[in-house]
Design an enzyme around this catalytic site. Structure first.
Site, mmCIF file in Angstrom:
data_model
loop_
_atom_site.group_PDB
_atom_site.id
_atom_site.type_symbol
_atom_site.label_atom_id
_atom_site.label_comp_id
_atom_site.label_asym_id
_atom_site.label_seq_id
_atom_site.Cartn_x
_atom_site.Cartn_y
_atom_site.Cartn_z
ATOM 1 N N LYS A 186 -47.075 -8.852 23.437
ATOM 2 C CA LYS A 186 -48.020 -9.256 22.196
ATOM 3 C C LYS A 186 -49.337 -9.834 22.859
ATOM 4 O O LYS A 186 -49.217 -10.745 23.748
ATOM 5 C CB LYS A 186 -47.131 -10.054 21.347
ATOM 6 C CG LYS A 186 -48.075 -10.251 20.043
ATOM 7 C CD LYS A 186 -47.184 -11.130 18.942
ATOM 8 C CE LYS A 186 -48.030 -11.376 17.683
ATOM 9 N NZ LYS A 186 -47.343 -12.171 16.775
ATOM 10 N N SER A 194 -47.124 -10.312 12.058
ATOM 11 C CA SER A 194 -48.258 -9.999 12.849
ATOM 12 C C SER A 194 -48.028 -9.363 14.170
ATOM 13 O O SER A 194 -49.060 -8.476 14.812
ATOM 14 C CB SER A 194 -48.977 -11.246 13.468
ATOM 15 O OG SER A 194 -48.247 -12.040 14.145
ATOM 16 N N SER A 234 -43.060 -13.078 11.986
ATOM 17 C CA SER A 234 -43.860 -11.957 12.817
ATOM 18 C C SER A 234 -43.041 -11.117 14.010
ATOM 19 O O SER A 234 -43.901 -10.172 14.473
ATOM 20 C CB SER A 234 -45.011 -12.603 13.471
ATOM 21 O OG SER A 234 -45.917 -13.155 12.524
#
Length: 493
Positions: free
Chosen positions: A82, A157, A181
């Site tokens: 990420k 997210s 997330s």
């Protein structure tokens, strides 16, 4: 073995083949790079693909094997990271224009441990800007699409990491979980997402959103793969002042034990506040079927009330924005990243204002304003202070529940993946995506989402929550459920 076959393997299977010399790390890496090239124009899971760096890392693993070195349990396995974790010399944007093109001079602890373990970093995945979002629609670089249905969101997210797994672009990924997330994208993409105990994984090099909540963690397609990745990245880090000076619980052994399908003697609590109104009927139906399955595996099921969980969402949306309003003050157009309006005729304050106006997206600005207001003179006690009191009450609910049960279970999300654009005009409806995951962040304990069924052809996740530093419990339960219901494969892209 074809390239397609290689991309369909689990991380455990890939590592075994590489260690045995039945395939090479280079072959595995190239297969995944080719898969990214073939499908990511439709998925948009990656913000940056480091093909050259990935192949160099793979060659190093193959050289070690050829020299007779003993390889680690994930050596040669590709991983997507990420874009919230710093990577030396590789762009780190946090999904924001304000850091567009920034190449950090150092690796985060998570990335360093991945490299040391011999994993192969494919690149950086898309995310809601500064991890503020529940759908990966708030990325400055366009939304990520759910491989189950490209017209739908992959969660947020960390939707890029979850989508990369579901699209077979990577067998492993790293996410971060501030309010859900990791778990929420796992649920809506049919993958596994684990949030470790806060402080059980290092935040050094994690671009901060909410410092008391942010938790890096593993994403995978199976529970065992997630546990193996957790073992690699977890553990004490003296560079992180919030890091817990204890070893990681034996999550791998717990996952293997759970995979036998025996939960005899395990007491699981259903959170009654999460199984009433607010969840879609199809989600509740899949959850109830999973509860029946867990009962057949030997678990004792009891209903547990956590009355203060209903206040978690408003408390979170005071605590997290307040902390982000402090953390994001460093992005001023002076020290690094974007700089707008520096023509020699403007004051420093004007340059800062223009840079932030151009660099921050609408959701980040919304949360910055909420947080700054909540922390302002005369309002601190009424808003931020009260929210922290609610956080204490939620922690007490968890403590009381864990006196009765070994772990708690609930649906991971109230609904399946919704269409892109369906909720962006209504922030409150967007925030409801994390309704069931936020309490765990406020408490600081571990939680995992494991696929448990389908609703209208879309994945549903079951969440397992455990006491702090009892991460092994959630892996055992999740692996047992997985052994009974199997894994879920999206339609071919």
């Amino acid at each position: 073995m074809t390239q397609t076959d290689l991309t369909r393997l689990t991380a455990t299977e890939i590592a075994g083949l590489v260690a045995a010399g039945e395939t090479s790390a280079v072959e595995v890496t190239q297969a995944h790079l080719d898969r990214i090239a073939a499908v990511d124009d439709r998925v948009n899971a990656f913000l940056h693909v480091d093909g050259e760096g990935a192949l160099a890392a793979a060659r190093a693993v193959d050289a070690r094997r050829a020299a007779g070195e003993e390889l680690g349990p994930l050596a040669g396995v590709p991983v997507a990271v990420k874009d919230v974790l710093t990577t030396k010399g590789v762009p780190t944007t946090v999904g924001s224009k304000i850091l567009q093109g920034w190449r950090p001079p150092y690796d985060s602890t998570i990335v360093r441990r991945l490299r040391e373990a011999g994993t192969v970093m494919l690149g950086k995945t898309n995310m809601d800007e500064f991890a503020m979002g529940s759908s990966t629609e708030y990325s400055a670089y366009g939304p990520t699409h759910n491989p189950w249905d490209l017209s739908r969101i992959p969660g947020g997210s960390g939707g890029g990491s979850a989508a990369a797994l579901a699209a077979y672009e990577a067998p492993l990924a790293i996410g971060s979980d501030t309010g859900g997330s990791i778990r929420q994208p796992g649920a809506v993409t049919g993958t596994v997402g684990a949030k470790p105990t806060y402080g059980g994984t290092s935040r050094y090099g994690l671009v901060a959103f909410s410092s008391s909540l942010d938790t890096p963690g593993p994403c995978a397609r199976t529970v065992l793969d997630a546990a193996l990745l957790h073992e690699v990245i977890g553990g004490h880090d003296p560079r992180d002042s919030t890091s817990i000076p204890q070893p990681v619980p034996d999550v791998v052994a717990a996952a293997r034990r759970g995979a036998t399908g025996d939960l005899t003697g395990v007491r699981l609590g259903i959170v009654s506040e999460f199984t009433g109104e607010g969840a879609e009927p199809g989600v509740l139906a899949a959850f109830r079927e999973s509860v029946d399955t867990l009962t057949k595996l030997g678990a004792e099921i009891v209903e547990v009330s956590c009355p203060n969980f209903k206040y978690a969402l408003p408390a979170y949306y005071l605590i997290a924005p307040s902390e982000c309003s402090s953390n994001l003050a460093r992005f001023d157009g002076v020290r690094f990243g974007l700089r707008v309006g520096d023509d020699g005729n403007r004051s420093l304050e004007e340059v800062m204002s223009l840079t932030r106006e151009a660099g921050f997206g609408p959701e980040v600005k919304r949360r910055l304003m909420i947080g700054t207001y909540a922390l302002s003179s005369g309002y601190y006690d009424a808003y931020y202070g009260q929210a922290q009191k609610v956080r204490t009450l939620i922690s007490r609910d968890f403590a009381a529940a864990f006196e009765r049960v070994d772990a708690l279970i609930s649906p991971t999300t109230p609904f399946v993946a919704f269409p892109i654009g369906a909720r962006t005009a209504d922030p409150y409806q967007m925030y409801l995506a994390d309704l069931f995951t936020i309490p765990t962040n406020l408490y600081g304990g571990p939680g995992i989402s494991v696929p448990c069924g389908l609703s209208d052809g879309l994945p549903v996740g079951l969440q397992v929550m455990a006491p702090t530093m009892a991460d092994d419990r959630m892996y055992r339960v999740a692996a047992a459920l997985e052994s009974a219901v199997g894994t879920f494969t999206p339609p071919a892209l």
